[in-house]
Write a protein that holds these residues in place. Structure first.
Motif, short mmCIF file in Angstrom:
data_model
loop_
_atom_site.label_atom_id
_atom_site.label_comp_id
_atom_site.label_asym_id
_atom_site.label_seq_id
_atom_site.Cartn_x
_atom_site.Cartn_y
_atom_site.Cartn_z
N ALA A 93 0.86 -1.19 0.00
CA ALA A 93 0.00 0.00 0.00
C ALA A 93 0.89 1.24 0.00
CB ALA A 93 -0.90 0.01 1.23
N ASP A 94 0.56 2.20 -0.86
CA ASP A 94 1.29 3.47 -0.93
C ASP A 94 0.83 4.34 0.24
OD1 ASP A 94 2.12 6.11 -1.51
OD2 ASP A 94 2.11 5.69 -3.67
N ILE A 95 1.77 4.67 1.14
CA ILE A 95 1.36 5.38 2.36
C ILE A 95 0.84 6.79 2.09
CG2 ILE A 95 2.78 4.02 3.94
CD1 ILE A 95 4.80 6.33 3.97
N ARG A 96 1.15 7.37 0.92
CA ARG A 96 0.61 8.70 0.62
C ARG A 96 -0.91 8.69 0.52
NH1 ARG A 96 4.19 9.84 -4.59
NH2 ARG A 96 3.65 7.63 -4.81
N PHE A 97 -1.46 7.51 0.21
CA PHE A 97 -2.91 7.42 0.03
C PHE A 97 -3.61 6.66 1.15
CE2 PHE A 97 -0.87 7.58 -4.18
CZ PHE A 97 -1.25 8.87 -4.52
N THR A 98 -2.84 5.90 1.95
CA THR A 98 -3.47 5.06 2.97
C THR A 98 -2.94 5.33 4.38
OG1 THR A 98 -1.82 3.35 2.60
CG2 THR A 98 -3.86 3.16 1.35
N GLY A 99 -1.79 6.02 4.47
CA GLY A 99 -1.08 6.15 5.75
C GLY A 99 -1.87 6.81 6.85
N MET A 100 -2.85 7.66 6.49
CA MET A 100 -3.63 8.34 7.53
C MET A 100 -4.46 7.35 8.33
SD MET A 100 -4.72 8.77 4.30
CE MET A 100 -6.15 8.42 3.28
N ASP A 101 -4.72 6.17 7.78
CA ASP A 101 -5.52 5.17 8.49
C ASP A 101 -4.66 4.14 9.24
OD1 ASP A 101 -7.96 6.29 7.67
OD2 ASP A 101 -7.78 5.30 5.72
N PHE A 102 -3.34 4.28 9.15
CA PHE A 102 -2.45 3.40 9.91
C PHE A 102 -2.47 3.81 11.39
CE2 PHE A 102 0.94 1.73 6.71
CZ PHE A 102 0.00 1.59 5.72
N SER A 103 -2.08 2.86 12.26
CA SER A 103 -1.89 3.22 13.66
C SER A 103 -0.70 4.17 13.76
CB SER A 103 -1.59 1.96 14.49
OG SER A 103 -0.31 1.45 14.15
N ALA A 104 -0.60 4.87 14.89
CA ALA A 104 0.51 5.79 15.10
C ALA A 104 1.84 5.04 15.01
CB ALA A 104 0.38 6.48 16.45
N ARG A 105 1.88 3.84 15.60
CA ARG A 105 3.12 3.07 15.55
C ARG A 105 3.49 2.73 14.11
NH1 ARG A 105 3.10 -3.14 16.96
NH2 ARG A 105 2.28 -3.08 14.84
N ASP A 106 2.53 2.19 13.37
CA ASP A 106 2.84 1.71 12.02
C ASP A 106 3.19 2.84 11.06
OD1 ASP A 106 2.46 -0.81 12.95
OD2 ASP A 106 0.76 -1.32 11.65
N ILE A 107 2.51 3.98 11.14
CA ILE A 107 2.85 5.05 10.20
C ILE A 107 4.23 5.63 10.53
CG2 ILE A 107 1.65 6.96 11.39
CD1 ILE A 107 2.08 6.43 7.58
N GLY A 108 4.55 5.69 11.82
CA GLY A 108 5.88 6.18 12.19
C GLY A 108 6.98 5.27 11.67
N LEU A 109 6.79 3.96 11.83
CA LEU A 109 7.77 2.99 11.33
C LEU A 109 7.89 3.10 9.81
CD1 LEU A 109 6.73 -0.16 13.42
CD2 LEU A 109 8.80 1.21 13.75
N ALA A 110 6.75 3.17 9.15
CA ALA A 110 6.74 3.21 7.68
C ALA A 110 7.45 4.45 7.16
CB ALA A 110 5.30 3.16 7.16
N LEU A 111 7.16 5.60 7.76
CA LEU A 111 7.76 6.86 7.29
C LEU A 111 9.28 6.85 7.47
CD1 LEU A 111 5.04 9.26 8.64
CD2 LEU A 111 5.77 9.16 6.25
N ALA A 112 9.73 6.33 8.62
CA ALA A 112 11.17 6.28 8.87
C ALA A 112 11.86 5.41 7.82
CB ALA A 112 11.44 5.75 10.28
N ALA A 113 11.26 4.26 7.54
CA ALA A 113 11.88 3.33 6.59
C ALA A 113 11.83 3.86 5.16
CB ALA A 113 11.18 1.97 6.68
N VAL A 114 10.69 4.43 4.76
CA VAL A 114 10.58 5.00 3.40
C VAL A 114 11.62 6.10 3.22
CG1 VAL A 114 9.10 6.41 1.90
CG2 VAL A 114 8.16 4.37 3.02
N ALA A 115 11.74 6.98 4.22
CA ALA A 115 12.70 8.08 4.13
C ALA A 115 14.13 7.56 4.04
CB ALA A 115 12.56 8.99 5.35
N LEU A 116 14.43 6.59 4.88
CA LEU A 116 15.80 6.06 4.93
C LEU A 116 16.18 5.39 3.61
CD1 LEU A 116 18.09 5.92 6.95
CD2 LEU A 116 17.22 3.69 7.67
N PHE A 117 15.26 4.60 3.06
CA PHE A 117 15.59 3.90 1.81
C PHE A 117 15.63 4.85 0.62
CE2 PHE A 117 13.73 -0.10 3.97
CZ PHE A 117 14.96 -0.40 4.53
N GLU A 118 14.79 5.88 0.62
CA GLU A 118 14.87 6.90 -0.44
C GLU A 118 16.28 7.50 -0.46
OE1 GLU A 118 13.02 8.13 -2.82
OE2 GLU A 118 11.04 7.28 -2.44
#
Ligand SMILES: [Zn+2]
Length: 294
Positions: A93-118
């Motif tokens: 799932a592309d977090i730009r379109f779905t991330g607002m519905d993630f839990s606080a924990r999951d969106i934080g983890l996802a954003l850190a990893a997406v940023a780091l790999f970019e």
């Protein structure tokens, strides 16, 4: 809460000690408390709900990058971008379109990893000597053969809900956006510039207005590829608009009543709840934007 940016909810503890201590990280990796999630560009692997990270409990093939811990669990991200070995059954799932519905924990983890790999994909050569870079500190640093260390980069960008003396909101549209879409003003901070100066400069450039006061509202990462959005409310001393930038096709001040009516009718379309713009507009409106779509 009228102002609670969807991507500004990180809760996991980023433990730099575990990043840097190979033995400790190895212990955590094999402790049974390790959880592994999968990232590809702006997307993360999710379970059937579509909004929960799917975790492996043993280390899959690939280099696990330590992201952080929460409630006794340690989370590692695996970059599967461009890989075809055994990840095709995962649902992304592309977090730009779905991330607002993630839990606080999951969106934080996802954003850190997406940023780091970019950043990992972009930072190929040393900024000092031009040498090739290798991963270090569990992916959070990159080092060349001359031991120059390069750290992940973040570009600060200011985004502001500008209000005129009648407390109307300035909304504007970029000519590249789909028809009907409007948002608030935004722009990158330049070299050696404060965020507040960037806010005044961008407002002057785009609509020819003079900001006399601004208030910080909050921030959220936007790692596509590497922005940090700094959200402000700003007040101008005059309602005149002089569009001075080809990035702005149309701009006007709108009352709360007109805003509600035009959004409800679909005449004015707004960015979604993953965006900082959404929360700044809701903050100005004083009631949930969601109600306008009911
Ligand atoms: Zn170097």
């Amino acid at each position: 809460m009228l102002f609670e940016p969807s991507f500004g909810r990180e809760v996991a503890l980023r433990d730099t000690r575990i990043r840097e201590d190979d033995a400790e990280r190895e212990r955590v990796l094999n402790s049974g408390d390790a959880r592994f999630f999968f990232v590809s560009g702006p997307s993360v692997a999710v379970n059937g709900t579509g909004v929960e990270l799917v975790f492996a409990t043993s280390a899959p093939a690939g280099k696990p990058v330590y992201i952080g811990s929460d409630k006794g669990l340690h989370f590692f991200a695996i970059d599967v971008h461009g890989r075809t070995d055994g990840f095709s059954e995962l649902n992304f799932a592309d977090i730009r379109f779905t991330g607002m519905d993630f839990s606080a924990r999951d969106i934080g983890l996802a954003l850190a990893a997406v940023a780091l790999f970019e950043w990992t994909h972009a930072a190929r050569f040393c900024e000092t000597c031009g040498g090739d870079l290798k991963s270090s500190a569990s992916g959070w640093e990159r080092v060349c053969d001359n031991n120059h260390v390069v750290f992940p980069r973040t570009d600060p960008a200011v985004i502001m809900a500008i209000r005129d003396p009648q407390d109307r909101l300035l909304i504007a549209r970029n000519p590249r956006w789909p028809a009907g879409y409007y948002s608030v003003l935004a722009g990158f901070c330049e070299a050696g510039e404060t965020v507040e100066a960037a806010l005044r400069r961008e407002t002057a450039e785009e609509i020819g207005a003079n900001v006399v006061r601004c208030e910080y509202r909050g921030s959220q990462p936007w790692p596509f590829p590497r922005s940090l959005m700094l959200g402000y409310a700003g007040w101008v001393d005059d309602s005149e608009i002089v569009i001075g930038d080809e990035e702005v096709q149309d701009a006007f001040y709108i009352t709360r009543a007109d805003f509600r009516e035009r959004v409800m009718s679909g005449d004015v379309k707004l960015p979604g709840p993953a965006s900082m713009a959404y929360w700044l507009m809701q903050d100005w409106l004083g009631s949930p934007l969601e109600d306008l779509y009911a």
